[in-house]
Design a protein around this motif. Structure first.
Motif, PDB file in Angstrom:
ATOM      1  N   TYR A 106     -53.423 -12.189 -41.601  1.00 51.19           N
ATOM      2  CA  TYR A 106     -52.662 -12.788 -42.837  1.00 51.19           C
ATOM      3  C   TYR A 106     -51.365 -13.555 -42.692  1.00 51.19           C
ATOM      4  CZ  TYR A 106     -49.877  -8.452 -43.676  1.00 51.19           C
ATOM      5  OH  TYR A 106     -48.996  -7.781 -43.664  1.00 51.19           O
ATOM      6  N   VAL A 107     -50.859 -13.437 -41.370  1.00 56.97           N
ATOM      7  CA  VAL A 107     -49.597 -14.186 -41.296  1.00 56.97           C
ATOM      8  C   VAL A 107     -49.630 -15.482 -40.585  1.00 56.97           C
ATOM      9  CG1 VAL A 107     -47.176 -13.844 -39.989  1.00 56.97           C
ATOM     10  CG2 VAL A 107     -48.542 -11.941 -40.919  1.00 56.97           C
ATOM     11  N   ARG A 108     -48.915 -16.538 -41.264  1.00 54.43           N
ATOM     12  CA  ARG A 108     -48.900 -17.988 -40.923  1.00 54.43           C
ATOM     13  C   ARG A 108     -47.306 -17.927 -40.418  1.00 54.43           C
ATOM     14  NH1 ARG A 108     -49.862 -23.427 -43.842  1.00 54.43           N
ATOM     15  NH2 ARG A 108     -47.801 -22.901 -44.878  1.00 54.43           N
ATOM     16  N   VAL A 109     -47.265 -18.529 -39.022  1.00 47.55           N
ATOM     17  CA  VAL A 109     -45.663 -18.566 -38.496  1.00 47.55           C
ATOM     18  C   VAL A 109     -45.404 -20.071 -38.554  1.00 47.55           C
ATOM     19  CG1 VAL A 109     -44.610 -18.569 -36.331  1.00 47.55           C
ATOM     20  CG2 VAL A 109     -46.386 -16.615 -36.664  1.00 47.55           C
ATOM     21  N   LEU A 110     -44.464 -20.222 -39.437  1.00 48.24           N
ATOM     22  CA  LEU A 110     -43.422 -21.621 -39.591  1.00 48.24           C
ATOM     23  C   LEU A 110     -42.286 -21.598 -38.559  1.00 48.24           C
ATOM     24  CD1 LEU A 110     -44.108 -22.128 -43.056  1.00 48.24           C
ATOM     25  CD2 LEU A 110     -45.789 -22.622 -41.217  1.00 48.24           C
ATOM     26  N   ARG A 111     -42.237 -22.641 -37.834  1.00 47.65           N
ATOM     27  CA  ARG A 111     -41.140 -22.652 -36.956  1.00 47.65           C
ATOM     28  C   ARG A 111     -39.994 -23.630 -37.391  1.00 47.65           C
ATOM     29  NH1 ARG A 111     -45.248 -21.359 -33.932  1.00 47.65           N
ATOM     30  NH2 ARG A 111     -44.987 -19.604 -32.238  1.00 47.65           N
ATOM     31  N   THR A 112     -38.908 -23.408 -36.964  1.00 48.37           N
ATOM     32  CA  THR A 112     -37.703 -24.483 -37.457  1.00 48.37           C
ATOM     33  C   THR A 112     -36.580 -24.452 -36.368  1.00 48.37           C
ATOM     34  OG1 THR A 112     -35.987 -24.841 -39.161  1.00 48.37           O
ATOM     35  CG2 THR A 112     -36.426 -22.567 -38.786  1.00 48.37           C
ATOM     36  N   ASP A 153     -53.751 -15.865 -49.578  1.00 43.84           N
ATOM     37  CA  ASP A 153     -54.760 -15.646 -48.465  1.00 43.84           C
ATOM     38  C   ASP A 153     -53.694 -15.067 -47.277  1.00 43.84           C
ATOM     39  OD1 ASP A 153     -56.974 -16.009 -49.701  1.00 43.84           O
ATOM     40  OD2 ASP A 153     -56.811 -18.181 -49.492  1.00 43.84           O
ATOM     41  N   HIS A 154     -52.530 -16.002 -47.142  1.00 50.25           N
ATOM     42  CA  HIS A 154     -51.496 -15.625 -46.009  1.00 50.25           C
ATOM     43  C   HIS A 154     -50.028 -15.580 -46.643  1.00 50.25           C
ATOM     44  CE1 HIS A 154     -51.687 -20.098 -46.702  1.00 50.25           C
ATOM     45  NE2 HIS A 154     -50.592 -20.068 -46.320  1.00 50.25           N
ATOM     46  N   ILE A 155     -49.252 -15.049 -45.834  1.00 53.41           N
ATOM     47  CA  ILE A 155     -47.957 -14.973 -46.119  1.00 53.41           C
ATOM     48  C   ILE A 155     -47.332 -15.707 -45.161  1.00 53.41           C
ATOM     49  CG2 ILE A 155     -45.802 -13.492 -45.995  1.00 53.41           C
ATOM     50  CD1 ILE A 155     -47.704 -11.521 -47.149  1.00 53.41           C
ATOM     51  N   ASP A 156     -46.218 -16.721 -45.321  1.00 53.57           N
ATOM     52  CA  ASP A 156     -45.555 -17.659 -44.381  1.00 53.57           C
ATOM     53  C   ASP A 156     -44.424 -16.759 -43.952  1.00 53.57           C
ATOM     54  OD1 ASP A 156     -47.458 -19.591 -44.438  1.00 53.57           O
ATOM     55  OD2 ASP A 156     -46.463 -20.490 -46.298  1.00 53.57           O
ATOM     56  N   VAL A 157     -43.991 -16.842 -42.684  1.00 51.83           N
ATOM     57  CA  VAL A 157     -42.984 -16.371 -41.935  1.00 51.83           C
ATOM     58  C   VAL A 157     -42.129 -17.497 -41.293  1.00 51.83           C
ATOM     59  CG1 VAL A 157     -41.914 -14.273 -40.731  1.00 51.83           C
ATOM     60  CG2 VAL A 157     -43.911 -14.026 -42.039  1.00 51.83           C
ATOM     61  N   LEU A 158     -40.894 -17.463 -41.366  1.00 55.78           N
ATOM     62  CA  LEU A 158     -40.181 -18.542 -40.697  1.00 55.78           C
ATOM     63  C   LEU A 158     -39.566 -17.984 -39.726  1.00 55.78           C
ATOM     64  CD1 LEU A 158     -39.514 -21.587 -41.102  1.00 55.78           C
ATOM     65  CD2 LEU A 158     -37.378 -20.877 -42.440  1.00 55.78           C
ATOM     66  N   VAL A 159     -39.803 -18.447 -38.430  1.00 55.09           N
ATOM     67  CA  VAL A 159     -38.888 -17.832 -37.347  1.00 55.09           C
ATOM     68  C   VAL A 159     -38.390 -19.281 -36.236  1.00 55.09           C
ATOM     69  CG1 VAL A 159     -40.608 -15.898 -36.984  1.00 55.09           C
ATOM     70  CG2 VAL A 159     -41.080 -18.237 -35.554  1.00 55.09           C
ATOM     71  N   PRO A 160     -37.285 -19.085 -35.515  1.00 51.66           N
ATOM     72  CA  PRO A 160     -36.939 -20.127 -34.771  1.00 51.66           C
ATOM     73  C   PRO A 160     -37.783 -20.737 -33.910  1.00 51.66           C
ATOM     74  CG  PRO A 160     -35.471 -18.108 -34.552  1.00 51.66           C
ATOM     75  CD  PRO A 160     -36.586 -17.816 -35.101  1.00 51.66           C
ATOM     76  N   ARG A 161     -37.759 -22.015 -33.553  1.00 51.61           N
ATOM     77  CA  ARG A 161     -38.741 -22.796 -32.921  1.00 51.61           C
ATOM     78  C   ARG A 161     -38.969 -21.927 -31.560  1.00 51.61           C
ATOM     79  NH1 ARG A 161     -37.452 -28.943 -32.494  1.00 51.61           N
ATOM     80  NH2 ARG A 161     -38.355 -29.058 -34.537  1.00 51.61           N
ATOM     81  N   GLN A 162     -38.025 -21.761 -30.756  1.00 55.29           N
ATOM     82  CA  GLN A 162     -38.177 -21.362 -29.456  1.00 55.29           C
ATOM     83  C   GLN A 162     -39.062 -19.925 -29.148  1.00 55.29           C
ATOM     84  OE1 GLN A 162     -35.291 -21.608 -30.753  1.00 55.29           O
ATOM     85  NE2 GLN A 162     -33.897 -19.663 -30.492  1.00 55.29           N
ATOM     86  N   ARG A 163     -39.218 -19.260 -30.444  1.00 56.09           N
ATOM     87  CA  ARG A 163     -39.920 -18.069 -30.513  1.00 56.09           C
ATOM     88  C   ARG A 163     -41.511 -18.261 -29.979  1.00 56.09           C
ATOM     89  NH1 ARG A 163     -38.830 -13.900 -34.009  1.00 56.09           N
ATOM     90  NH2 ARG A 163     -40.480 -12.746 -32.757  1.00 56.09           N
ATOM     91  N   ARG A 164     -41.947 -17.419 -29.114  1.00 57.68           N
ATOM     92  CA  ARG A 164     -43.486 -17.545 -28.722  1.00 57.68           C
ATOM     93  C   ARG A 164     -44.050 -16.395 -29.592  1.00 57.68           C
ATOM     94  NH1 ARG A 164     -43.383 -17.696 -22.129  1.00 57.68           N
ATOM     95  NH2 ARG A 164     -42.197 -19.894 -21.705  1.00 57.68           N
ATOM     96  N   LEU A 165     -44.571 -16.861 -30.496  1.00 60.30           N
ATOM     97  CA  LEU A 165     -45.310 -16.032 -31.784  1.00 60.30           C
ATOM     98  C   LEU A 165     -46.398 -16.768 -32.355  1.00 60.30           C
ATOM     99  CD1 LEU A 165     -45.022 -13.394 -33.004  1.00 60.30           C
ATOM    100  CD2 LEU A 165     -43.751 -14.505 -35.028  1.00 60.30           C
ATOM    101  N   ARG A 166     -47.516 -16.036 -32.311  1.00 59.95           N
ATOM    102  CA  ARG A 166     -48.685 -16.765 -32.746  1.00 59.95           C
ATOM    103  C   ARG A 166     -49.069 -16.231 -34.138  1.00 59.95           C
ATOM    104  NH1 ARG A 166     -53.319 -17.293 -27.747  1.00 59.95           N
ATOM    105  NH2 ARG A 166     -51.982 -18.516 -26.308  1.00 59.95           N
ATOM    106  N   PRO A 167     -49.744 -17.079 -34.993  1.00 64.05           N
ATOM    107  CA  PRO A 167     -50.324 -16.487 -36.065  1.00 64.05           C
ATOM    108  C   PRO A 167     -51.349 -15.392 -36.076  1.00 64.05           C
ATOM    109  CG  PRO A 167     -50.545 -18.963 -36.110  1.00 64.05           C
ATOM    110  CD  PRO A 167     -50.221 -18.439 -34.785  1.00 64.05           C
ATOM    111  N   ALA A 168     -51.278 -14.549 -36.883  1.00 60.59           N
ATOM    112  CA  ALA A 168     -52.294 -13.368 -36.668  1.00 60.59           C
ATOM    113  C   ALA A 168     -52.529 -12.582 -38.209  1.00 60.59           C
ATOM    114  CB  ALA A 168     -51.764 -12.149 -36.009  1.00 60.59           C
TER     115      ALA A 168
END
Length: 346
Positions: A142-148, A125-140
């Protein structure tokens, strides 16, 4: 020429196949496509379609799994110096954009690694994408945004940046409530040689997932699986590299005295022992390591040489570990005789 006119438009034929099918709106402008042309192409039932915000699929049919993955990375990648444009191909990366500060993780990443216990990419249903915590990026879409807080170094799989297996596992497990599904994933990770149990437990600990009972149960199975595999490799090392047969899985005691500890392999005539270091990084790691150190110090005071071997070393350098044990066995003749100990089956 106005400020909206692209400089030296690059023809679409210069891109590799998948990058001719999925592009950002900024990349299309760089290739000479005007906003009016883009809107016309993306009209209802038109030849193009909007895949994600500012990401366009250049055909009208359903996206392939490869197109979905590239689209997710185009959406999430850090912009280059040109506003809205992900980093462009370089001499080192001639076949597509460099997806800066973004990588596939979770179930999609595990499928790319070849896990059999994960669903096909198109069924996710969705694809997880890992980005740095400080990135201002919202899920959209089928993309789920995970931060680290610290982005790991990705591995390139089929030309895509993918999170290391332990991190991808932790991100996948975080959304799973089915205990059997979690157990299958963790077991396959170790059994197929994707990673070591300690690395998985470290990521699960950092993700604060070890307070979930179904995850703890799966970790216990994982550690048992990891030890079993390591023991099999230890047996193979002794057999394949011509080491003398030890006594396996024994306890040592002083005659009429205290228990000295269990060992995975012991050569009584040479007073050499091997113990598998299968510690997992949990909260009591320091205490457990202190116990290992005390045990080793006590045995070596009695004249017994203890060789600690990790499962990772057995997997990656079996011949080297056999040489370490052989050296310890050969050096026994140069040492004072060890204290007499009682050897019991464990």
């Amino acid at each position: 020429m106005t400020h909206n006119t692209p400089l030296s438009p690059r023809p679409l034929r210069d891109l590799s196949e998948v990058h001719r099918r999925v592009l950002t709106t900024a990349q299309l402008r760089a290739h000479g496509v005007t906003t009016a042309e883009l809107n016309e192409q993306c009209r209802p039932r038109g030849p193009w379609q909007t895949l994600l915000p500012n990401v366009v699929l250049l055909h009208p049919g359903p996206p392939t799994s490869e197109e979905r993955l590239h689209g997710a990375l185009l959406y999430a990648a850090r912009e280059s110096s040109a506003p809205g444009v992900p980093a462009q191909p370089t001499a080192e990366e001639p076949h597509g954009p460099v997806y800066a500060e973004a990588m596939i993780t979770g179930l999609a990443a595990l499928t790319l690694y070849g896990f059999s216990a994960t669903p096909p990419l198109l069924s996710l249903d969705h694809i997880d994408v890992l980005v740095p915590r400080q990135r201002r990026l919202r899920p959209a879409g089928y993309v789920r945004v995970l931060r680290t807080p610290v982005l790991p170094t990705p591995r390139m799989v089929t030309g895509l940046p993918v999170a290391p297996v332990p991190r991808a596992l932790a991100d996948a497990v975080a959304e799973l409530t089915d205990a059997e599904a979690v157990r299958r994933l963790l077991t396959e990770a170790v059994r197929a040689g994707h990673c070591e149990p300690a690395a998985v437990v470290r990521e699960l600990t950092q993700a604060k997932l070890l307070n979930r009972p179904h995850v703890v149960d799966a970790v216990d199975s994982l550690l048992a699986e990891g030890r079993s595999i390591a023991e099999d490799r230890l047996y193979r090392m002794v057999r394949e590299y011509g080491l003398p047969d030890p006594v396996w899985n024994v306890d040592l005691r002083l005659p009429g005295g205290p228990h000295l500890g269990g060992l995975d392999a012991y050569w009584p005539e040479q007073a050499v022992a091997v113990e598998l270091d299968t510690r997992a990084p949990r909260q009591d790691e320091d205490a457990l390591w202190s116990e290992y150190a005390r045990k080793r110090e006590h045995l070596e005071r009695l004249g017994i040489t203890v060789v600690y071997i990790t499962p990772k070393k057995l997997r990656k350098s079996l011949e080297q570990q056999a040489a370490v044990v052989r050296t310890a066995l050969m050096a026994s003749g140069d040492r004072d005789p060890a204290a007499y100990v009682v050897v019991l089956p464990r």
